[in-house]
Each structure stands twice: as structure tokens, then as C-alpha cells.
Motif scaffolding. Structure first.
Motif, PDB file in Angstrom:
ATOM      1  N   LEU A  66      48.432   4.981  13.738  1.00  0.00           N
ATOM      2  CA  LEU A  66      48.190   6.409  13.517  1.00  0.00           C
ATOM      3  C   LEU A  66      49.009   7.180  14.548  1.00  0.00           C
ATOM      4  N   LEU A  75      45.589   1.153  14.932  1.00  0.00           N
ATOM      5  CA  LEU A  75      44.185   1.238  14.483  1.00  0.00           C
ATOM      6  C   LEU A  75      43.635  -0.128  14.135  1.00  0.00           C
ATOM      7  N   MET A  87      43.207   4.367   0.433  1.00  0.00           N
ATOM      8  CA  MET A  87      42.561   5.654   0.686  1.00  0.00           C
ATOM      9  C   MET A  87      43.210   6.808  -0.068  1.00  0.00           C
ATOM     10  N   ASP A  91      41.632   9.741  -2.616  1.00  0.00           N
ATOM     11  CA  ASP A  91      41.385  11.149  -2.262  1.00  0.00           C
ATOM     12  C   ASP A  91      42.605  12.046  -2.503  1.00  0.00           C
ATOM     13  N   SER A  96      47.251   8.299   5.384  1.00  0.00           N
ATOM     14  CA  SER A  96      46.611   8.707   6.637  1.00  0.00           C
ATOM     15  C   SER A  96      47.159   7.927   7.827  1.00  0.00           C
ATOM     16  N   LEU A 133      34.986   0.668   2.446  1.00  0.00           N
ATOM     17  CA  LEU A 133      35.186   1.974   3.094  1.00  0.00           C
ATOM     18  C   LEU A 133      34.028   2.276   4.036  1.00  0.00           C
ATOM     19  N   LEU A 137      34.178   2.972   7.985  1.00  0.00           N
ATOM     20  CA  LEU A 137      33.666   4.233   8.533  1.00  0.00           C
ATOM     21  C   LEU A 137      32.683   3.959   9.680  1.00  0.00           C
ATOM     22  N   ALA A 140      34.815   3.096  12.669  1.00  0.00           N
ATOM     23  CA  ALA A 140      35.496   4.270  13.218  1.00  0.00           C
ATOM     24  C   ALA A 140      34.511   5.141  13.988  1.00  0.00           C
ATOM     25  N   ASN A 141      33.290   5.314  13.456  1.00  0.00           N
ATOM     26  CA  ASN A 141      32.282   6.136  14.151  1.00  0.00           C
ATOM     27  C   ASN A 141      31.880   5.490  15.464  1.00  0.00           C
ATOM     28  N   ASN A 144      34.426   6.046  18.054  1.00  0.00           N
ATOM     29  CA  ASN A 144      34.370   7.436  18.524  1.00  0.00           C
ATOM     30  C   ASN A 144      33.293   7.653  19.566  1.00  0.00           C
TER      31      ASN A 144
ATOM     32  N   LEU B 133      33.911   9.018   0.961  1.00  0.00           N
ATOM     33  CA  LEU B 133      33.988   8.055   2.075  1.00  0.00           C
ATOM     34  C   LEU B 133      35.389   8.064   2.679  1.00  0.00           C
ATOM     35  N   SER B 134      36.399   8.131   1.812  1.00  0.00           N
ATOM     36  CA  SER B 134      37.774   8.109   2.277  1.00  0.00           C
ATOM     37  C   SER B 134      38.067   9.329   3.163  1.00  0.00           C
ATOM     38  N   LEU B 135      37.600  10.507   2.745  1.00  0.00           N
ATOM     39  CA  LEU B 135      37.823  11.727   3.537  1.00  0.00           C
ATOM     40  C   LEU B 135      37.112  11.633   4.884  1.00  0.00           C
ATOM     41  N   ARG B 136      35.888  11.065   4.882  1.00  0.00           N
ATOM     42  CA  ARG B 136      35.160  10.926   6.148  1.00  0.00           C
ATOM     43  C   ARG B 136      35.849   9.926   7.065  1.00  0.00           C
ATOM     44  N   LEU B 137      36.440   8.867   6.465  1.00  0.00           N
ATOM     45  CA  LEU B 137      37.161   7.875   7.274  1.00  0.00           C
ATOM     46  C   LEU B 137      38.408   8.487   7.906  1.00  0.00           C
ATOM     47  N   ARG B 138      39.109   9.334   7.130  1.00  0.00           N
ATOM     48  CA  ARG B 138      40.254  10.053   7.706  1.00  0.00           C
ATOM     49  C   ARG B 138      39.822  10.871   8.919  1.00  0.00           C
ATOM     50  N   ALA B 140      37.192  10.516  10.848  1.00  0.00           N
ATOM     51  CA  ALA B 140      36.775   9.664  11.967  1.00  0.00           C
ATOM     52  C   ALA B 140      37.988   9.082  12.671  1.00  0.00           C
ATOM     53  N   ASN B 141      39.005   8.651  11.919  1.00  0.00           N
ATOM     54  CA  ASN B 141      40.215   8.087  12.527  1.00  0.00           C
ATOM     55  C   ASN B 141      40.954   9.149  13.343  1.00  0.00           C
TER      56      ASN B 141
END
Lengths: 145, 145
Positions: A66, A75, A87, A91, A96, A133, A137, A140-141, A144, B133-138, B140-141
Motif C-alpha cells: 500500500l 500489507l 475487492m 466495490d 486499493s 473479507l 477486516l 486490519a482492525n 489498527n 465489507l470491501s469498502l470497510r476493508l479499504r 481499515a487498510n
């Protein structure tokens, strides 16, 4: 050709995204896939591009990186059976992240419209993609936190 | 009762997860949902629990927080039409975060087995969940970068 299809089906069965899909449906997925090869260092796709394929890694290792500003961060490192590039097929946003060959790699590529057709025909595939996914997620969380 | 179903269908139509689902299928989703109310400060679910419902927020605001060690961090604040709690229904792991009422809230709850049945019957719902889910993963990354 029969051997190739069988090899792809076995690979898909080992993948978390496709493992719950029936063998009959996997045959349809396998028939829609195309083998591609990349040499070490080559980019499979670049962050910011609009992509039209997702990939299942058959051999070798792939890095996912990334870029933010001037900084680039790895990543993930992926191995055989792992999926990537799905991904932006879901979407409709640009890639990404960048995917590149850490070694010489062989991947099986599935075109975006074929993936959507398969999702509509084969709901177990959807559950596999959603589970994958969701797990990413969570990771990734946690990174963070 | 007819008014309630219509109200839930309108709410689902405004939600990114359900917006692409046909009205006929949304009627099935709406019929399977149950209204729940939480007072400000109440927990809807707790990190680490095994959950059996996902939620669509009808009124009020919900906070999503992640606890690591002694630290708790707010991951997101959700408003009307947003969905939460679907992750552990997909990956069969415990709740990855805590959801709590930032104001008095009304949610519509959908039971795990019903969600799976609807996913199997209604592939457009899968595409909506995957996109979400894909948007949330983006996000978070990007927060990680």
C-alpha cells in the motif's frame, strides 16, 4: 486439458474463498480461469488502476503493498491457494493496493463479469468470499488497535 | 403491520448492503426482521461473544469499539440505514468489537440462519454485503498506513 482443470479444482478446494463450493460449481469456476505467469519483481496490478480480474495463486509468493504519499508498506505476503484482487471487482473502485511477484509466480485469473455471474449462480462462493473479507477486516482492525 | 414492513423496506433500500436487492426480496428480508430498542449506554453486543444476529440501524447512533488489553478505541459511529454485526455471522468467530447505543436507538435484527438462507436465495444481497465489507476493508487498510 482434463489434468489442468483437475489441478485448478484441487487448488480452489484448498483456498478459503472457494473451499465450500461444490465440485460441480468449482468445475465451472476452473473452466472460466486463465493461467498467467509473472517473473520475480513484475507487478500483477498497481494501486489506483481499475482492474478486471481476480487471482488465485498457484505457485510462488505475491506481495501486497500500500502506497500513501511517498511511503510504501507491505500489507501481506500470499502463498499458494490464496486469493487477491477481488475487492475492486466487488466495490467498483480502483485497486486499493499493488500486487507484485516476490518469486516467479503462476496465478489463475478470473475475469470480473465471470466472477459476478458465478456469484449469482453459486451462492456458496459468495459465503466463501464474505468469510474471507470478514477475516481480513478483523486482521486490519486488530492491526489498527 | 403493513406500514411497518413498508418502513423496513424503505430503510433497507437506503442501506448500502441491501440497496441492490429487489423489492420482492427485501419484503422477505423485512418479514424476517425483529425490532429491538436500546437505551443510551446499553450494549447491543460485546466483543468476544458469539452472536446470532446482524442489525440494521433505524434510529439513533451506535458506536463500535475495539478493546485490546486495557485500551478501548472507537472504530466507527453509525447512523440510520447502516448495518453492523454481520461479520461473525459470516466467519463463525466471536464478535470482533462491541456495539453500544450512543443515543436511544431502534434497530432491526436479523437472525444468523435467516441471513444465510436469504444469502443462498438472493445473490444480490451477497453482492451488497461483499461491497460493504470491501469498502470497510479499504478504510481499515488506509487507517493502518
Amino acid at each position: 486439458m482434463a489434468v489442468d482443470i483437475y489441478r485448478i479444482i484441487l487448488l480452489l478446494k484448498s483456498s478459503s474463498v472457494f473451499s465450500q463450493v461444490s465440485t460441480d460449481d468449482l468445475r465451472q469456476v476452473a473452466l472460466a480461469m486463465e493461467e498467467e505467469r509473472y517473473l520475480v519483481g513484475e507487478h500483477i496490478f498497481d494501486q489506483g488502476q481499475f482492474g478486471d480480474h481476480m487471482y488465485v495463486l498457484q505457485a510462488g509468493r505475491v506481495g501486497i503493498s500500500l502506497r500513501t504519499g511517498n511511503r510504501s508498506e507491505c500489507l501481506a505476503e500470499l502463498g499458494a491457494g490464496e486469493c487477491f484482487g477481488e475487492m475492486n471487482l466487488l466495490d467498483d473502485l480502483p485497486r486499493s493496493a499493488t500486487a507484485y511477484a516476490l518469486e516467479d509466480v503462476i496465478v489463475f485469473a478470473l475475469e470480473k463479469q465471470r466472477l459476478r455471474q458465478l456469484i449469482l449462480r453459486c451462492p456458496e462462493l459468495s459465503l466463501g468470499i464474505m468469510r474471507s473479507l470478514s477475516l481480513r477486516l478483523r486482521d486490519a482492525n486488530l492491526r489498527n488497535a
